[in-house]
Motif scaffolding. Structure first.
Motif, PDB file in Angstrom:
ATOM      1  N   ILE A   1      46.665  51.285  59.469  1.00  0.00           N
ATOM      2  CA  ILE A   1      46.394  50.697  58.152  1.00  0.00           C
ATOM      3  C   ILE A   1      47.686  50.148  57.583  1.00  0.00           C
ATOM      4  O   ILE A   1      48.713  50.843  57.578  1.00  0.00           O
ATOM      5  CB  ILE A   1      45.808  51.760  57.204  1.00  0.00           C
ATOM      6  CG1 ILE A   1      44.526  52.336  57.805  1.00  0.00           C
ATOM      7  CG2 ILE A   1      45.548  51.182  55.819  1.00  0.00           C
ATOM      8  CD1 ILE A   1      44.183  53.713  57.288  1.00  0.00           C
ATOM      9  N   LYS A   2      47.647  48.927  57.106  1.00  0.00           N
ATOM     10  CA  LYS A   2      48.829  48.283  56.542  1.00  0.00           C
ATOM     11  C   LYS A   2      48.586  48.004  55.057  1.00  0.00           C
ATOM     12  O   LYS A   2      47.613  47.343  54.705  1.00  0.00           O
ATOM     13  CB  LYS A   2      49.138  46.988  57.285  1.00  0.00           C
ATOM     14  CG  LYS A   2      49.419  47.184  58.783  1.00  0.00           C
ATOM     15  CD  LYS A   2      49.591  45.859  59.491  1.00  0.00           C
ATOM     16  CE  LYS A   2      49.855  46.080  60.975  1.00  0.00           C
ATOM     17  NZ  LYS A   2      48.688  46.699  61.666  1.00  0.00           N
ATOM     18  N   LEU A   3      49.465  48.540  54.220  1.00  0.00           N
ATOM     19  CA  LEU A   3      49.409  48.278  52.788  1.00  0.00           C
ATOM     20  C   LEU A   3      50.329  47.098  52.469  1.00  0.00           C
ATOM     21  O   LEU A   3      51.439  47.003  53.007  1.00  0.00           O
ATOM     22  CB  LEU A   3      49.831  49.513  51.996  1.00  0.00           C
ATOM     23  CG  LEU A   3      49.089  50.808  52.314  1.00  0.00           C
ATOM     24  CD1 LEU A   3      49.549  51.922  51.378  1.00  0.00           C
ATOM     25  CD2 LEU A   3      47.579  50.620  52.216  1.00  0.00           C
ATOM     26  N   ARG A   4      49.892  46.236  51.601  1.00  0.00           N
ATOM     27  CA  ARG A   4      50.661  45.021  51.328  1.00  0.00           C
ATOM     28  C   ARG A   4      51.897  45.328  50.489  1.00  0.00           C
ATOM     29  O   ARG A   4      52.000  46.375  49.836  1.00  0.00           O
ATOM     30  CB  ARG A   4      49.792  43.982  50.638  1.00  0.00           C
ATOM     31  CG  ARG A   4      49.321  44.350  49.246  1.00  0.00           C
ATOM     32  CD  ARG A   4      48.579  43.176  48.618  1.00  0.00           C
ATOM     33  NE  ARG A   4      48.116  43.467  47.262  1.00  0.00           N
ATOM     34  CZ  ARG A   4      48.874  43.377  46.184  1.00  0.00           C
ATOM     35  NH1 ARG A   4      50.152  43.035  46.301  1.00  0.00           N
ATOM     36  NH2 ARG A   4      48.379  43.656  44.991  1.00  0.00           N
ATOM     37  N   ASP A   5      52.843  44.393  50.496  1.00  0.00           N
ATOM     38  CA  ASP A   5      54.038  44.499  49.669  1.00  0.00           C
ATOM     39  C   ASP A   5      53.704  44.152  48.221  1.00  0.00           C
ATOM     40  O   ASP A   5      52.761  43.391  47.954  1.00  0.00           O
ATOM     41  CB  ASP A   5      55.119  43.537  50.166  1.00  0.00           C
ATOM     42  CG  ASP A   5      55.669  43.936  51.521  1.00  0.00           C
ATOM     43  OD1 ASP A   5      55.461  45.096  51.916  1.00  0.00           O
ATOM     44  OD2 ASP A   5      56.311  43.089  52.174  1.00  0.00           O
ATOM     45  N   PRO A   6      54.484  44.661  47.253  1.00  0.00           N
ATOM     46  CA  PRO A   6      54.284  44.266  45.851  1.00  0.00           C
ATOM     47  C   PRO A   6      54.588  42.784  45.643  1.00  0.00           C
ATOM     48  O   PRO A   6      55.460  42.213  46.307  1.00  0.00           O
ATOM     49  CB  PRO A   6      55.286  45.149  45.093  1.00  0.00           C
ATOM     50  CG  PRO A   6      55.617  46.268  46.018  1.00  0.00           C
ATOM     51  CD  PRO A   6      55.512  45.708  47.398  1.00  0.00           C
ATOM     52  N   LYS A   7      53.885  42.170  44.716  1.00  0.00           N
ATOM     53  CA  LYS A   7      54.083  40.755  44.403  1.00  0.00           C
ATOM     54  C   LYS A   7      55.156  40.584  43.332  1.00  0.00           C
ATOM     55  O   LYS A   7      55.208  41.348  42.362  1.00  0.00           O
ATOM     56  CB  LYS A   7      52.777  40.132  43.908  1.00  0.00           C
ATOM     57  CG  LYS A   7      51.679  40.074  44.943  1.00  0.00           C
ATOM     58  CD  LYS A   7      50.417  39.460  44.350  1.00  0.00           C
ATOM     59  CE  LYS A   7      49.295  39.409  45.368  1.00  0.00           C
ATOM     60  NZ  LYS A   7      48.038  38.852  44.799  1.00  0.00           N
ATOM     61  N   ALA A   8      55.987  39.570  43.504  1.00  0.00           N
ATOM     62  CA  ALA A   8      56.981  39.211  42.492  1.00  0.00           C
ATOM     63  C   ALA A   8      56.300  38.331  41.451  1.00  0.00           C
ATOM     64  O   ALA A   8      56.240  37.105  41.580  1.00  0.00           O
ATOM     65  CB  ALA A   8      58.162  38.494  43.139  1.00  0.00           C
ATOM     66  N   GLN A   9      55.752  38.947  40.417  1.00  0.00           N
ATOM     67  CA  GLN A   9      54.987  38.247  39.394  1.00  0.00           C
ATOM     68  C   GLN A   9      55.159  38.980  38.069  1.00  0.00           C
ATOM     69  O   GLN A   9      55.742  40.058  38.004  1.00  0.00           O
ATOM     70  CB  GLN A   9      53.501  38.228  39.769  1.00  0.00           C
ATOM     71  CG  GLN A   9      52.902  39.629  39.833  1.00  0.00           C
ATOM     72  CD  GLN A   9      51.412  39.664  40.127  1.00  0.00           C
ATOM     73  OE1 GLN A   9      50.902  38.807  40.813  1.00  0.00           O
ATOM     74  NE2 GLN A   9      50.735  40.659  39.587  1.00  0.00           N
ATOM     75  N   ASP A  10      54.666  38.364  37.010  1.00  0.00           N
ATOM     76  CA  ASP A  10      54.639  39.065  35.734  1.00  0.00           C
ATOM     77  C   ASP A  10      53.755  40.298  35.866  1.00  0.00           C
ATOM     78  O   ASP A  10      52.745  40.287  36.581  1.00  0.00           O
ATOM     79  CB  ASP A  10      54.095  38.154  34.635  1.00  0.00           C
ATOM     80  CG  ASP A  10      55.031  37.003  34.318  1.00  0.00           C
ATOM     81  OD1 ASP A  10      56.239  37.135  34.610  1.00  0.00           O
ATOM     82  OD2 ASP A  10      54.556  35.978  33.793  1.00  0.00           O
ATOM     83  N   ILE A  11      54.131  41.379  35.186  1.00  0.00           N
ATOM     84  CA  ILE A  11      53.367  42.620  35.289  1.00  0.00           C
ATOM     85  C   ILE A  11      51.944  42.411  34.774  1.00  0.00           C
ATOM     86  O   ILE A  11      51.728  41.873  33.683  1.00  0.00           O
ATOM     87  CB  ILE A  11      54.065  43.739  34.501  1.00  0.00           C
ATOM     88  CG1 ILE A  11      55.405  44.079  35.162  1.00  0.00           C
ATOM     89  CG2 ILE A  11      53.182  44.986  34.445  1.00  0.00           C
ATOM     90  CD1 ILE A  11      56.196  45.144  34.444  1.00  0.00           C
ATOM     91  N   SER A  12      50.980  42.796  35.577  1.00  0.00           N
ATOM     92  CA  SER A  12      49.568  42.678  35.212  1.00  0.00           C
ATOM     93  C   SER A  12      48.840  43.918  35.697  1.00  0.00           C
ATOM     94  O   SER A  12      49.355  44.689  36.507  1.00  0.00           O
ATOM     95  CB  SER A  12      48.947  41.419  35.824  1.00  0.00           C
ATOM     96  OG  SER A  12      48.969  41.491  37.236  1.00  0.00           O
ATOM     97  N   SER A  13      47.627  44.107  35.222  1.00  0.00           N
ATOM     98  CA  SER A  13      46.834  45.288  35.572  1.00  0.00           C
ATOM     99  C   SER A  13      45.410  44.888  35.900  1.00  0.00           C
ATOM    100  O   SER A  13      44.932  43.820  35.499  1.00  0.00           O
ATOM    101  CB  SER A  13      46.835  46.309  34.424  1.00  0.00           C
ATOM    102  OG  SER A  13      48.134  46.777  34.158  1.00  0.00           O
ATOM    103  N   LYS A  14      44.743  45.780  36.640  1.00  0.00           N
ATOM    104  CA  LYS A  14      43.345  45.580  37.000  1.00  0.00           C
ATOM    105  C   LYS A  14      42.613  46.892  36.796  1.00  0.00           C
ATOM    106  O   LYS A  14      43.068  47.944  37.242  1.00  0.00           O
ATOM    107  CB  LYS A  14      43.224  45.129  38.461  1.00  0.00           C
ATOM    108  CG  LYS A  14      41.800  44.874  38.922  1.00  0.00           C
ATOM    109  CD  LYS A  14      41.786  44.413  40.373  1.00  0.00           C
ATOM    110  CE  LYS A  14      40.360  44.127  40.856  1.00  0.00           C
ATOM    111  NZ  LYS A  14      40.330  43.686  42.269  1.00  0.00           N
TER     112      LYS A  14
END
Length: 695
Positions: free
Chosen positions: A148-161
């Protein structure tokens, strides 16, 4: 490192049936091929912060409730222990033969005990399932490997879901910390316990639910980039599972074993921390180094305060992997892995001496054991693999792996190879072969309760297949496989007439409890027809025909494996109705699983006035055919200016009454001449609604 795996049905807690109380509670079955290369495309990817298209397809599989790991049961060669869920068995191997990796590091566990995987859907970048003939990079597995591969964090403005469904609620936050660093964090908790009326639950079955199944999980990843060549990643993740109930005199479990009466509880949890350095100076060199630590606790008690089994696993590990591109057609890969694992247990229980080979575990009752001990196992492995393109049409992988552990004091050397040959345009032949081993089941090598002299199970894998790529994103493949298995555990004989075991207390020679005297084999063919996304739809058809057996080497008796399922069909299709709505279906059909028929009843030798089953020929009958249709509707939407989705899943849409097991009906059985059986039935039709919102 090998995680603790409870023995099947009966062993420590004779069958600890607390998991059965959750069947009417859940909106989903529990979980827990090489992820068919026709479906999951391997290769270098430029942006590891983005979920792959192939992983998104798995997320959208109907019945998976947006969990790509649950969708694994729609792939060829994968079976479940329960009603569409449970631990996966891969191409005739046991679920305990598998290994789970997350970002290349060992995972404590990846499936919650009673529901979906422990990962938020937004962070799984991709996953591969290697079901046979996998390469030398993977050790300590003779069944399948879930990578299982978890993705890297995105360089973006902080957002939530925000995600909410009847099953669970969760929040996911991600964003940039500085110009060179980013993070994400996910936290989820189940909601089922808030909707479940424990006062009314399961009174007819004699089980009073005290704590409805509940679980939590979290993931954290912080990544710092040093120029274009270096990445430092700090990760942490964990999960917990809890369920509790009271078994009364009306319950089947207590009718079978009176000292099972009383409160029972399962509580599992783990926490894992990992530091990773990735270095890629150019396309010719790639280095991946990791160090980590995890701790896992499994606490179980039953029969009121009479019996318990608590185990803690603590592992310190280090990993290294290096790829060297020697030319346009030649890549050398090498690496190593080391573990220092301590297992500590404290237990008081009736020792049922049995394995997967024994269908009559309730008749194999040993003595009361009170024990506490710890076991430390150090193991390490190393590997090298040479990937070579011979011309434009032939690719060859040749490698070797060595594996050692100090507990069994065994050293293994495993050669492995694979060849792919495009003999005609868009037609490819492929084959692989290799040898494998894993640590023995930990619960069977503990001092006092197992055999400290058990050897490691081993296996040989062989595969051969053909694949044809067609126009308009169509392809098909046929893959055959053969696996041998050796040095599997065999339980000592138990005299059902007087209940005495060959070795039934801690003062006796425990080497008699288990020996390495079971072997097995598995063979079959998998047919896979895949349609990529064109004309607003995609899908696949997977058909598996197989046979898996186990043989007692002392007697020569051969039996079908308890999960042997000769024919399995899975059909998945997703269709985009319009710009907002997508509809999907999944149809599963499989031949009835082999069971051991109950042909009568006999007095219970341990409890006066009680009865136990008399079994016929092991695994000589089959349950009815299992079929299930799941349907999923997904709608993109905007709420209060925020984007999101609605999901409607209908599990077992045809309300099929699938028989999953057949047991003695203790309530209706009046005498040995008039015994009754009852069918255990899977879930009926269940709608599940979920919503996600990004802000």
């Amino acid at each position: 490192m090998h995680t603790f795996t409870p023995r099947p049905l009966s062993t420590f807690c004779r069958p600890f049936a607390l998991s059965w109380i959750v069947l009417p509670l859940l909106t989903t079955p529990s979980l827990a091929e090489e992820a068919v290369e026709e479906l999951l495309v391997h290769g270098r990817q430029s942006d590891y912060s983005v979920i792959t298209e192939q992983a998104q397809k798995m997320i959208d599989v109907p019945g998976s409730l947006s969990d790509p790991l649950m969708a694994v049961f729609s792939l060829p060669g994968v079976l479940s222990e329960g009603d569409g869920g449970g631990a996966p068995a891969v191409r005739g191997s046991s679920p305990s033969d598998n290994r789970y990796l997350v970002d290349g590091a060992p995972a404590a566990y990846v499936f919650h005990a009673f529901s979906t995987s422990i990962f938020h859907e937004n962070i799984i970048q991709n996953f591969d399932l290697y079901s046979a003939g996998f390469g030398p990079r993977y050790s300590n597995a003779i069944g399948g490997v879930f990578d299982i591969k978890l993705r890297d964090p995105k360089a973006q403005d902080i957002s939530s879901k925000l995600d909410v469904s009847i099953l669970r609620a969760g929040i996911f936050t991600e964003g940039e910390v500085s110009e060179n660093s980013a993070f994400y964090v996910s936290a989820r908790a189940s909601l089922l316990q808030y909707f479940y009326d424990t006062d009314e639950a399961d009174k007819e079955d004699g089980i009073r639910v005290q704590d409805a199944p509940e679980d939590t999980d979290y993931q954290f990843k912080y990544q710092y980039r040093i120029g274009d060549a270096h990445k430092l990643t700090l990760s942490a993740n964990g999960a917990s599972d809890l369920a509790a109930a009271e078994f009364t005199e009306r319950s089947t479990e207590v009718m079978e074993e009176p000292d099972f009466a009383g409160n029972a509880k399962i509580k599992n949890q783990f926490n894992n921390q990992n530091l990773r350095w990735q270095f890629s100076a150019n396309e010719h060199h790639n280095l991946d180094v990791q160090i980590g630590h995890y701790q896992k606790q499994e606490d179980t008690f039953w029969g009121g305060d009479k019996y318990f089994f608590d185990i803690t696993t603590e592992d310190n590990y280090a990993l290294v992997h290096y790829d060297l591109l020697l030319g346009e057609r030649h890549t050398l890969s090498l690496g190593a892995e080391a573990h220092d694992t301590q297992y500590r247990y404290d237990a008081r229980f009736i020792n049922y001496v049995c394995t997967e080979f024994d269908p009559d575990c309730e008749l194999r009752r040993g003595e009361l054991l009170v024990a506490a001990d710890d076991v430390n196992i150090r193991e390490h492995s190393a590997y090298i693999n040479d990937h070579w393109l011979l011309g434009d049409r032939v690719a060859v992988d040749v490698g070797v792996q060595t594996h050692y552990n100090n507990y069994t004091d065994e050293t293994f050397t495993h050669p492995r190879m694979a060849i792919a040959w495009e003999f005609i345009d868009n037609w490819t032949l492929n084959t692989s072969a290799g040898s494998y081993n894993r640590l023995p089941d930990i619960d069977k090598i503990f001092p006092e309760i197992g055999n400290t002299e058990l050897k490691s199970p081993t296996s040989n894998h062989y595969t051969f297949g053909i694949k044809h790529e067609l126009d308009n994103e169509w392809s098909w493949s046929v893959t055959t496989y053969y696996k041998t298995m050796d040095d599997l555990p065999l339980a000592s004989d138990v005299n059902a007439n007087n209940g005495s075991s060959v070795a039934n207390n801690s003062n006796n020679n425990n080497s008699a409890l288990y020996t390495n005297d079971v072997e097995g084999d598995a063979y079959g063919v998998d047919i896979f027809i895949n349609k990529g996304l064109t004309d607003r739809w995609y899908g696949w058809l997977a058909i598996s025909a197989s046979r898996s057996t186990r043989t007692n080497k002392l007697t020569g008796v051969e039996r079908d494996y308890y999960l042997d399922t000769p024919l399995v069909l899975n059909w998945v299709m997703n269709y985009q109705l319009n710009d907002q709505w997508t509809m999907g279906t999944r149809l599963t059909a499989q031949s009835g699983r082999a069971i051991t028929p109950i042909v009568g009843v006999q007095p219970n030798p341990w409890f006066e006035g009680r009865i136990l089953p008399v079994y016929g020929e092991p695994y000589s009958e089959n349950l009815p055919v299992y079929t299930r249709l799941d349907v999923r509707f997904k709608r993109d939407m905007t709420l209060w200016g925020y984007t999101g989705t609605y999901n409607i899943d209908i599990l077992n849409a045809l309300n099929r009454r699938n028989v999953t097991d057949r047991n003695l009906d203790y309530k209706r059985t009046q005498s040995a001449q008039d015994f009754k059986l009852e069918d255990e039935v899977g879930m009926g039709i269940i709608p599940a609604v979920g919503m996600s919102l990004s802000f």
